[in-house]
Structure formats: structure tokens, C-alpha cells
Motif scaffolding. Structure first.
Motif, PDB file in Angstrom:
ATOM      1  N   CYS A 140       3.694 -10.168   3.661  1.00 11.86           N
ATOM      2  CA  CYS A 140       2.886 -10.303   2.450  1.00 11.86           C
ATOM      3  C   CYS A 140       3.140  -9.092   1.554  1.00 11.86           C
ATOM      4  N   PRO A 141       2.852  -9.179   0.252  1.00 16.27           N
ATOM      5  CA  PRO A 141       3.175  -8.079  -0.657  1.00 16.27           C
ATOM      6  C   PRO A 141       2.527  -6.757  -0.258  1.00 16.27           C
ATOM      7  N   GLY A 142       1.302  -6.775   0.231  1.00 16.12           N
ATOM      8  CA  GLY A 142       0.640  -5.530   0.619  1.00 16.12           C
ATOM      9  C   GLY A 142       1.342  -4.874   1.800  1.00 16.12           C
ATOM     10  N   ALA A 143       1.830  -5.665   2.730  1.00 12.36           N
ATOM     11  CA  ALA A 143       2.528  -5.111   3.881  1.00 12.36           C
ATOM     12  C   ALA A 143       3.856  -4.502   3.468  1.00 12.36           C
ATOM     13  N   LYS A 144       4.497  -5.080   2.485  1.00 15.03           N
ATOM     14  CA  LYS A 144       5.761  -4.512   1.997  1.00 15.03           C
ATOM     15  C   LYS A 144       5.527  -3.133   1.409  1.00 15.03           C
TER      16      LYS A 144
END
Length: 167
Positions: A140-144
Motif C-alpha cells: 500500500c502507498p503508506g508502506a512504500k
């Protein structure tokens, strides 16, 4: 070996009524001899001849028939044919269970042969290959962003002044 072959010839030429069981016994002895000489093809041939005569002359549930089946199972085991060996050994075990007490040595021998042959079947078995394709789960974008934040930062190299060259 010469004595057994002479006994076989004698059994086949005796004018006595019903020498087939004697002939089957000699075939069984020849099979045992060839088994212990590690000539398993000859042993199987003689054991099968003995079984054929014994099944024709005796009832199907006779202990001697079971013992010849056990011997055939042992030969098939040594010929690396464990599936056929297990079939013969189970037939022999059925006969022994119906005719002998549970602690009889022949029944214990047959049970041990079954266990040994089944172990050989498992040892020689090979699991079919299963193709493995790893699945990459999308991030997910936050994990990236978190991965980029916690990734080690490249170290800055200090520029060295060339002091020696200035003097």
C-alpha cells in the motif's frame, strides 16, 4: 545343488502314486537355494512352480501354500518389485492368520516381511514436483513511504582538500 536336481529327477520318475507334493517340496528347496545364492530369477521360477502344484493339490488356505507365497514375496522384494511382493505377502498373511496362532513364528516372519517391503516402497517413492511461483503482494502507498523512510541512507562522503598539492 546336484543332490536337489537328482531328487527332482527321482520324484518325476518314481512309480509311486501322487508324487506331486514331493516335487513341490523339491521345487521349494531349489527356490530357497537359488534365493540364498542371490539368483532371484531362478528362485522365483522354482517358487512359482511349487506354488502351482501346492495350490492344485492342497486347499487354498493350507499353511504350506502360505509359506510358498511368503517366499515368493521375499523374492519379488529382492527383485525390486515391492507392489507385487506386498500382494503375495498379504495373501500369505491371510492364510497364516486363519490357520496359526497370533504368536507363531511364520506369522511374525510374514508380518516383518510386509513391514520391510512397505518401508522399501516408501523409501523409493518420489513426491511429484509441485511448481512453485512466489506471489508478490503489492504494498500500500503508506508502506512504500515507510519502507523508504527506514531504508538506510547513503553516507555522504567528505570532500578531501588536497593540502599537499597547495604547498
Amino acid at each position: 545343488l546336484g543332490e536337489l536336481l537328482y531328487a527332482l529327477k527321482l520324484c518325476q520318475t518314481l512309480p509311486v502314486y501322487n508324487t506331486q507334493l514331493l516335487t513341490a517340496t523339491v521345487y521349494g528347496c531349489l527356490g530357497g537355494l537359488y534365493f540364498h545364492l542371490s539368483q532371484f530369477d531362478f528362485a522365483a521360477d522354482y517358487f512359482f512352480r511349487s506354488l502351482e502344484i501346492r495350490e492344485a493339490m492342497l486347499t487354498g488356505g493350507h499353511v504350506d501354500v502360505g509359506m510358498v507365497m511368503n517366499n515368493i514375496g521375499g523374492v519379488l522384494h529382492m527383485l525390486d518389485r515391492p507392489n507385487d511382493a506386498v500382494v503375495m505377502l498379504f495373501r500369505a498373511e491371510e492364510i497364516f492368520k486363519s490357520q496359526l496362532p497370533p504368536t507363531h513364528p511364520r506369522l511374525e516372519l510374514c508380518t516383518g516381511n510386509i513391514r520391510r517391503t512397505r518401508g522399501m516402497m516408501l523409501k523409493n517413492s518420489v513426491a511429484p514436483p509441485v511448481p512453485f511461483t512466489p506471489t508478490v503482494i503489492p504494498m500500500c502507498p503508506g508502506a512504500k513511504r515507510a519502507k523508504a523512510f527506514y531504508a538506510p541512507k547513503p553516507k555522504k562522503t567528505k570532500a578531501k582538500d588536497d593540502k599537499k598539492g597547495k604547498k
